[in-house]
Design a protein around this motif. Structure first.
Motif, PDB file in Angstrom:
ATOM      1  N   VAL A  92      39.839  47.863  33.059  1.00 34.59           N
ATOM      2  CA  VAL A  92      39.555  46.504  32.606  1.00 34.59           C
ATOM      3  C   VAL A  92      40.812  45.638  32.648  1.00 34.59           C
ATOM      4  CG1 VAL A  92      38.865  45.104  30.606  1.00 34.59           C
ATOM      5  CG2 VAL A  92      37.597  47.194  31.164  1.00 34.59           C
ATOM      6  N   ILE A  93      40.629  44.414  33.122  1.00 31.04           N
ATOM      7  CA  ILE A  93      41.671  43.387  33.060  1.00 31.04           C
ATOM      8  C   ILE A  93      41.176  42.289  32.120  1.00 31.04           C
ATOM      9  CG2 ILE A  93      43.075  41.740  34.344  1.00 31.04           C
ATOM     10  CD1 ILE A  93      42.448  43.356  36.892  1.00 31.04           C
ATOM     11  N   PHE A  94      41.910  42.055  31.044  1.00 25.86           N
ATOM     12  CA  PHE A  94      41.592  40.965  30.124  1.00 25.86           C
ATOM     13  C   PHE A  94      42.316  39.709  30.594  1.00 25.86           C
ATOM     14  CE2 PHE A  94      41.164  44.752  27.406  1.00 25.86           C
ATOM     15  CZ  PHE A  94      39.925  44.535  26.849  1.00 25.86           C
ATOM     16  N   VAL A  95      41.624  38.580  30.538  1.00 24.75           N
ATOM     17  CA  VAL A  95      42.230  37.303  30.901  1.00 24.75           C
ATOM     18  C   VAL A  95      42.150  36.372  29.702  1.00 24.75           C
ATOM     19  CG1 VAL A  95      42.222  35.356  32.504  1.00 24.75           C
ATOM     20  CG2 VAL A  95      41.453  37.611  33.288  1.00 24.75           C
ATOM     21  N   ASP A  96      43.291  35.796  29.325  1.00 22.87           N
ATOM     22  CA  ASP A  96      43.306  34.851  28.215  1.00 22.87           C
ATOM     23  C   ASP A  96      44.421  33.840  28.435  1.00 22.87           C
ATOM     24  OD1 ASP A  96      43.588  33.774  25.341  1.00 22.87           O
ATOM     25  OD2 ASP A  96      41.908  35.174  25.163  1.00 22.87           O
ATOM     26  N   VAL A  97      44.197  32.614  27.982  1.00 22.00           N
ATOM     27  CA  VAL A  97      45.206  31.569  28.142  1.00 22.00           C
ATOM     28  C   VAL A  97      46.282  31.653  27.069  1.00 22.00           C
ATOM     29  CG1 VAL A  97      43.617  29.978  29.279  1.00 22.00           C
ATOM     30  CG2 VAL A  97      43.815  29.932  26.790  1.00 22.00           C
ATOM     31  N   ASP A  98      46.031  32.444  26.030  1.00 27.13           N
ATOM     32  CA  ASP A  98      46.948  32.561  24.900  1.00 27.13           C
ATOM     33  C   ASP A  98      47.977  33.658  25.186  1.00 27.13           C
ATOM     34  OD1 ASP A  98      48.189  33.148  22.444  1.00 27.13           O
ATOM     35  OD2 ASP A  98      46.436  32.545  21.302  1.00 27.13           O
ATOM     36  N   GLU A  99      49.233  33.242  25.373  1.00 23.34           N
ATOM     37  CA  GLU A  99      50.309  34.184  25.711  1.00 23.34           C
ATOM     38  C   GLU A  99      50.471  35.254  24.636  1.00 23.34           C
ATOM     39  OE1 GLU A  99      52.703  35.978  28.020  1.00 23.34           O
ATOM     40  OE2 GLU A  99      52.406  33.915  28.679  1.00 23.34           O
TER      41      GLU A  99
END
Length: 427
Positions: free
Chosen positions: A26-33
């Motif tokens: 799984v690759i999680f993507v989020d805009v929050d560093e």
């Protein structure tokens, strides 16, 4: 399979971690560093029982990034798990969903292999096909159901036991149109032994809303009956024990108290009401469900004032700030309604919650000396003139309430047994 999950809140993080446990990458993507960094260090940015242990156990089988393109090009299936918050009029805000669809479309333009996009965010019927699909097609220059798959897979996760719900669900609902996407999702969910219902996309979207609206209705119904029982001197919990034995009804969600909160029921019920009105329907039952729920937490204050008529200058303890136990989520928590009313009455508030105090502080960042946070439940009892129980954390069953006035919104049995003065909201 290789899966990408866009959005790493409760739904995204639990869904992705669950898929890792089932043997996927799984690759999680989020805009929050900050979230990206925490996930890569096996530290969940939310509290959910068992999540941190699972993330540590499977570290190396997942990672997080801010890079949409990298995630899509290196996965076979993408789950959209971003928030759909309420607007002031009750309708849902699709800003995040639209942004994700745009970025996904750009990445899909570069991709040669077949890719399945799955909307898991809670969206009203028609959203996936009428809003998400055109954006994906426009930015990818590809056709849905031909060049890439598009499906709707609503979540039915209960915070506090979300991992268990993901791995052992009552059912899995998948709205899909093309057979290729259906086969991919059948394979992905094959390890989970649960009924799998395949529908068209709009039906899958509606199942989520209908489920939450009915559960909210069941709670508000129980509370309305409970309010009547209170005035008649009847124990509503015993009433619903009897009612729940009817197999047509079932005993679940008949715990009378101060109502429901959280990220789903309030938002989804209001959105369904708004949608019904747009369609020219008058959702009388749903409106009543919301009205009962909005009044219910104030029953705590009504009962408290029977014993302390003037709250000004009094110190009132509040046990529990999360909307339910075993989570740090304070969205639409009944505690916010209760504390707000206490402060309006010029009471001093001392509050304690095992997980949610930091999140709750954002409601009252500048109140100062009128609200403070205790280090334990014992401190709340020792320093207050009366105590309100708002969340039924298990540790509150270990406290000694001797000598205290306790107004209980969740039926903590130890308080019922030991308090000097005990009042339950609906019993």
């Amino acid at each position: 399979m290789k899966i990408s999950v866009i959005g790493s809140g409760y739904v995204g993080l639990v869904t992705g971690t669950g898929f890792v446990k089932l043997g996927n990458e799984v690759i999680f993507v989020d805009v929050d560093e900050r979230k990206v960094e925490m996930i890569n260090n096996a530290q969940p940015p939310i509290y959910e029982e068992g999540l941190e242990e699972l993330m540590k156990q499977f570290k190396g089988k997942y990672h997080a990034t801010k890079d949409y393109r990298k995630a899509i090009l290196n996965s076979d299936v993408t789950f959209i798990c971003v928030g759909t918050p309420s607007r002031e009029d009750g309708s849902i805000d699709l800003t995040y969903v639209k942004q994700v669809a745009k970025e996904l479309g750009k990445a899909l333009r570069e991709k040669k292999n077949y890719h399945v996009v799955v909307v898991k965010s809670t969206v009203l019927p028609g959203t996936t096909e009428e809003i998400v699909k055109p954006i994906l097609e426009n930015y990818s220059d590809k056709k849905a159901f031909q060049d890439f798959g598009l499906a709707m897979n609503p979540e039915f996760l209960r915070e506090g036991i979300a991992l268990s719900d993901f791995l052992n669900p009552d059912r899995i609902v998948i709205g899909v149109q093309d057979e290729r996407a259906k086969r991919v999702l059948e394979e992905l969910y094959a390890p989970i032994n649960a009924p799998k219902l395949f529908t068209d996309i709009k039906t899958a979207e509606m199942i989520k809303y209908a489920s939450n609206a009915f559960l909210a209705t069941k709670i508000s119904f129980a509370n309305e009956i409970g309010n009547i029982c209170k005035k008649l001197g009847i124990d509503s919990w015993k009433v619903f024990e009897g009612v729940g034995l009817d197999h047509r009804i079932s005993p679940h969600f008949f715990r009378t108290g101060i109502g429901w909160g959280g990220s789903c029921f309030p938002k989804d019920t209001r959105a369904l009401i708004r949608k019904a009105e747009e369609l020219g329907e008058e959702p009388l039952i749903l409106k009543a469900v919301v009205e009962v729920n909005e009044r219910q937490p104030l029953k705590l204050i009504e009962l408290l004032k029977k014993h302390i008529p003037e709250l000004k200058g009094k110190t009132i303890g509040v046990l529990g700030l999360a909307f339910k136990p075993d989570t740090d989520d304070v969205r639409e928590t009944r505690a916010h309604v209760v504390v707000k009313k206490l402060l309006e009455e010029e009471a001093r508030v001392i509050a304690y919650d095992p997980q949610a105090m930091e999140n709750f502080k954002r409601f009252y960042p500048d109140v100062g000396e009128n609200i403070e946070y205790a280090s334990s439940g014992e401190e709340v009892l020792n320093r207050s003139d009366a105590v309100l129980i708002v969340t039924e954390w298990s540790e509150f069953e270990e406290l000694d309430y001797s000598g205290k006035i306790v107004i209980d919104g969740r039926r903590v049995r130890k308080a019922e047994e030991t308090a000097k003065v005990y009042e339950g909201v609906c019993w």
